[in-house]
Write a protein that holds these residues in place. Structure first.
Motif, short mmCIF file in Angstrom:
data_model
loop_
_atom_site.label_atom_id
_atom_site.label_comp_id
_atom_site.label_asym_id
_atom_site.label_seq_id
_atom_site.Cartn_x
_atom_site.Cartn_y
_atom_site.Cartn_z
N PHE A 183 0.85 -1.17 0.00
CA PHE A 183 0.00 0.00 0.00
C PHE A 183 0.90 1.23 0.00
O PHE A 183 1.84 1.31 0.80
CB PHE A 183 -0.89 -0.07 1.26
CG PHE A 183 -1.64 1.17 1.62
CD1 PHE A 183 -2.20 1.98 0.65
CD2 PHE A 183 -1.82 1.53 2.96
CE1 PHE A 183 -2.92 3.12 1.00
CE2 PHE A 183 -2.54 2.65 3.32
CZ PHE A 183 -3.08 3.45 2.33
N GLU A 199 0.49 5.40 0.00
CA GLU A 199 -0.41 6.56 0.08
C GLU A 199 0.39 7.84 -0.10
O GLU A 199 1.60 7.88 0.16
CB GLU A 199 -1.09 6.54 1.46
CG GLU A 199 -2.08 7.68 1.67
CD GLU A 199 -2.97 7.48 2.90
OE1 GLU A 199 -2.70 6.54 3.69
OE2 GLU A 199 -3.93 8.26 3.06
N LEU A 233 1.39 10.17 1.64
CA LEU A 233 1.52 10.37 3.09
C LEU A 233 3.01 10.44 3.41
O LEU A 233 3.75 9.51 3.06
CB LEU A 233 0.86 9.17 3.81
CG LEU A 233 0.55 9.22 5.29
CD1 LEU A 233 -0.12 7.94 5.76
CD2 LEU A 233 1.68 9.59 6.20
N TRP A 240 -2.46 14.46 6.31
CA TRP A 240 -1.08 14.05 6.61
C TRP A 240 -0.13 15.23 6.62
O TRP A 240 0.57 15.48 5.64
CB TRP A 240 -0.64 12.94 5.64
CG TRP A 240 -1.64 11.81 5.62
CD1 TRP A 240 -2.35 11.37 4.56
CD2 TRP A 240 -2.04 11.00 6.75
NE1 TRP A 240 -3.18 10.33 4.94
CE2 TRP A 240 -3.01 10.08 6.28
CE3 TRP A 240 -1.68 10.96 8.10
CZ2 TRP A 240 -3.62 9.14 7.12
CZ3 TRP A 240 -2.29 10.03 8.93
CH2 TRP A 240 -3.24 9.14 8.44
N GLU A 280 -12.27 3.56 4.26
CA GLU A 280 -12.66 3.87 5.65
C GLU A 280 -13.82 4.88 5.66
O GLU A 280 -13.76 5.92 6.31
CB GLU A 280 -11.46 4.38 6.46
CG GLU A 280 -10.39 3.32 6.61
CD GLU A 280 -9.36 3.56 7.71
OE1 GLU A 280 -9.31 4.67 8.27
OE2 GLU A 280 -8.60 2.62 8.01
N HIS A 287 -9.51 -3.50 7.77
CA HIS A 287 -8.29 -2.84 8.24
C HIS A 287 -8.02 -3.24 9.68
O HIS A 287 -8.94 -3.22 10.51
CB HIS A 287 -8.42 -1.31 8.18
CG HIS A 287 -8.44 -0.78 6.78
ND1 HIS A 287 -8.53 0.57 6.48
CD2 HIS A 287 -8.36 -1.42 5.57
CE1 HIS A 287 -8.50 0.72 5.17
NE2 HIS A 287 -8.41 -0.46 4.60
N TYR A 347 -4.67 -2.64 12.44
CA TYR A 347 -3.29 -2.28 12.79
C TYR A 347 -2.92 -2.89 14.13
O TYR A 347 -3.74 -2.92 15.06
CB TYR A 347 -3.14 -0.76 12.86
CG TYR A 347 -3.12 -0.11 11.49
CD1 TYR A 347 -1.96 -0.04 10.75
CD2 TYR A 347 -4.29 0.41 10.92
CE1 TYR A 347 -1.93 0.53 9.48
CE2 TYR A 347 -4.27 0.99 9.66
CZ TYR A 347 -3.08 1.05 8.94
OH TYR A 347 -3.07 1.61 7.69
N GLU A 377 -5.18 -2.87 4.66
CA GLU A 377 -4.28 -2.10 5.55
C GLU A 377 -4.02 -2.95 6.79
O GLU A 377 -4.97 -3.31 7.51
CB GLU A 377 -4.89 -0.75 5.95
CG GLU A 377 -4.94 0.22 4.79
CD GLU A 377 -5.35 1.63 5.19
OE1 GLU A 377 -5.09 2.04 6.35
OE2 GLU A 377 -5.96 2.30 4.34
N TRP A 407 1.76 0.13 14.18
CA TRP A 407 1.63 1.60 14.20
C TRP A 407 2.26 2.07 15.49
O TRP A 407 1.68 1.93 16.56
CB TRP A 407 0.16 1.98 14.10
CG TRP A 407 -0.10 3.42 13.79
CD1 TRP A 407 0.52 4.52 14.32
CD2 TRP A 407 -1.09 3.93 12.87
NE1 TRP A 407 0.00 5.67 13.80
CE2 TRP A 407 -1.00 5.34 12.90
CE3 TRP A 407 -2.04 3.35 12.04
CZ2 TRP A 407 -1.82 6.16 12.12
CZ3 TRP A 407 -2.87 4.18 11.28
CH2 TRP A 407 -2.75 5.56 11.31
N LEU A 428 4.13 9.86 9.97
CA LEU A 428 4.07 8.45 10.42
C LEU A 428 5.34 7.65 10.07
O LEU A 428 5.26 6.51 9.60
CB LEU A 428 2.84 7.74 9.85
CG LEU A 428 1.48 8.43 10.03
CD1 LEU A 428 0.37 7.52 9.54
CD2 LEU A 428 1.22 8.82 11.48
N ALA A 456 0.75 -1.72 5.41
CA ALA A 456 0.81 -0.26 5.44
C ALA A 456 2.11 0.15 6.14
O ALA A 456 2.29 -0.20 7.30
CB ALA A 456 -0.40 0.29 6.19
O1 AHR Z 1 -2.21 4.02 6.74
C1 AHR Z 1 -2.50 5.21 7.37
C2 AHR Z 1 -4.01 5.48 7.48
O2 AHR Z 1 -4.59 4.51 8.29
C3 AHR Z 1 -4.80 5.38 6.20
O3 AHR Z 1 -4.76 6.55 5.46
C4 AHR Z 1 -6.18 5.12 6.70
O4 AHR Z 1 -6.95 4.40 5.77
C5 AHR Z 1 -5.96 4.39 7.99
O5 AHR Z 1 -6.70 4.93 9.03
#
Ligand code: AHR
Length: 503
Positions: free
Chosen positions: A26, A28, A30, A99, A176, A248, A250, A306, A310, A322, A354
């Motif tokens: 993935f 982004e 970001l 971001w 999301e 998703h 994490y 995702e 984190w 991040l 991610a």
């Molecule tokens: O991966 C970071 C963020 O985490 C993504 O933009 C979002 O989809 C999720 O909350």
């Protein structure tokens, strides 16, 4: 070896294909994932091909990246694709509100993404904008990308230098949408999904686009049920108009409020993290059970687009970017998740860590012209042999390990497949940070001819830095013995192994 844990693999008991896309990625808009990470622009001093970093592209090709998801994430529901085409100097700029509030100059857009996928030799997964977009915008993007012939969007694509249509393998309808993608209720999103997906046309019936409906996060089973009950309304379509439903999750052992440090932690944090990671199994079972009610034949794929750790951002970096380090603990998180996905390949058809570079659980970190491979990269490289392989029945004897009752986990975890090369591939993880275990692997009704094994092992907080980029790296493992259909060895604490067995 009387005390050895038995690892049993039956090469004659095949349990379904492990989609290569289970090892997907993935990327982004970001932080430094796209810009500086994947894309530096053609004028950069960093060696590149059409703006894509050569070192990064080569490393991702080496681990056989099967699919790349883009442009978000939360960014997807603010992205207007028409701002990212045409002459770069004329492209509209925007604020990346999610971001870091930085200015996005849209120099990496549709043409650049499709060129990146071409260089990587991977499939393209594009995530459309439902939150702040329109049906027209989404449908025109699909026309721009895939229509072959004369049409307003195909003509515009040709005018921008690409007369040939591209192949888009996967298309996500929002991201999301229960949160950053519009704060919708499941029923409201379900209705929008039915509406938007109608206009994702298959202009080339030979290359059908796989439509991904936005699924839940964590254990929000209410979302899964609400969306499916809406999309399957009247059951006029057997698959609720979708090919895949996302999920998703994490690994965040302290939750959103108490993000932990990536590199400084103790044994108790090790077990808490791995325990939390193993929750993925329950989530696949829980969301899978609801999917089974609507789709008992498992035609709709679970798309875990995702996942990963984190942590708290590295000191001195933009909190909105991040950026985090990656240790042997992250390697185990990846290794556990990938084994879980393999074992659930009847439902899980794609998963995307991610994120690829410089963001969250990245496989690659960059600093200017420097690049390093993280421990997580090495796990993907060891797992690549499972891509498009047949899952095999396997079982490992395990016992609980950990420091606290609430955070006990199995000491060993495995998955096995019959690879495209005809070999039996086993990925085995030792989740104990302190104990080594004798393993006796038995390959049913087979004669083991030879074994090639690789191991990734290091102290739990070990990680690679730009000064020492090879602190954690896999090495060849030869300390095994073969007798008939058995392979015996000792797996050290906190390690990941890959065995390629020729039978
Ligand atoms: O991966 C970071 C963020 O985490 C993504 O933009 C979002 O989809 C999720 O909350």
């Amino acid at each position: 070896m009387a005390n050895a844990s038995k690892l049993f693999v039956n090469p004659h008991h095949k349990m379904g294909k492990i989609n290569a896309e289970i090892q997907g990625h993935f990327a982004e808009h970001l932080g430094r994932c796209i810009y500086e990470g994947l894309y530096v622009g053609e004028d950069s001093d960093i060696p590149n091909t059409k703006g894509m970093r050569n070192d990064v592209v080569n490393a991702l090709k080496e681990m056989k990246i099967p699919v790349l998801r883009w442009p978000g994430g939360c960014f997807a529901d603010e992205y207007h694709w028409q701002d990212g085409i045409g002459p770069k100097e004329q492209r509209k700029k925007m604020v990346n509100t999610h971001w870091g509030g930085v200015i996005e100059d849209n120099s990496f857009g549709t043409h650049e993404f499709m060129e990146l996928c071409r260089q990587l030799g991977c499939k393209a997964y594009i995530n459309g904008n439902v939150g702040s977009g329109s049906v027209k915008e989404m449908s025109e993007w699909v026309e721009y990308l895939t229509f072959d012939g004369m049409s307003p969007m195909a003509d515009l694509r040709a005018a921008n230098g690409h007369p040939e249509p591209w192949v888009v393998d996967y298309f996500g309808v929002g991201n999301e949408n229960w949160g950053c993608g519009g704060n919708m209720t499941p029923e409201y999103y379900g209705k929008l999904y039915r509406h938007y997906q109608t206009y994702i046309r298959n202009y080339n019936p030979e290359q059908k686009i796989y439509k991904v409906c936005c699924g839940a996060s964590d254990d929000d089973y209410n979302w899964t049920r609400g969306v499916l009950s809406t999309t399957y309304y009247k059951a006029e379509r057997q698959n609720g108009f979708m090919d895949g439903l996302s999920l998703h999750f994490y690994t965040m052992p302290g939750g959103w409020e108490d993000k932990k440090c990536a590199t400084e932690f103790d044994e108790s944090d090790w077990y808490k993290t791995l325990k939390r990671t193993m929750f993925m199994e329950s989530l696949i079972a829980g969301h899978g059970a609801i999917m089974d009610e609507y789709d008992p034949d498992k035609k709709v794929g679970m798309i875990i687009d995702e996942w990963g750790t984190w942590w708290k951002v590295e000191d001195g970096t933009n909190p909105g970017f991040l950026y985090q380090q990656n240790t042997m603990r992250d390697a185990l998180v990846a290794a556990i998740n990938l084994n879980i996905f393999n074992k659930n390949c009847d439902r899980v058809k794609m998963a995307n860590i991610a994120q690829t570079l410089n963001v969250l659980q990245a496989v690659i970190l960059t600093d200017g012209a420097k690049m390093l491979l993280t421990p997580t990269y090495h796990v993907f490289n060891m797992q690549k042999h499972h891509q498009d392989a047949e899952l095999l029945y396997s079982y490992v004897e395990s016992k609980p390990v950990g420091l606290q009752d609430d955070y006990m986990i199995p000491n060993l975890q495995e998955s096995a497949s019959l690879g495209l090369d005809g070999k039996v591939h086993i990925t085995l993880n030792n989740l104990s940070i302190s104990d080594d275990y004798e393993i006796e692997t038995q390959i049913a009704d087979s004669q083991v001819k030879s074994v090639k094994a690789t191991i990734l092992t290091a102290p739990m907080t070990a990680h690679n830095t730009f000064d020492s980029p090879e602190t954690v790296k896999p090495t060849e493992f030869t300390a095994f013995t073969i007798t008939d259909n058995k392979v015996s060895f000792k797996i050290p604490g906190g390690s990941v192994m890959h065995l390629a067995v020729t039978i």
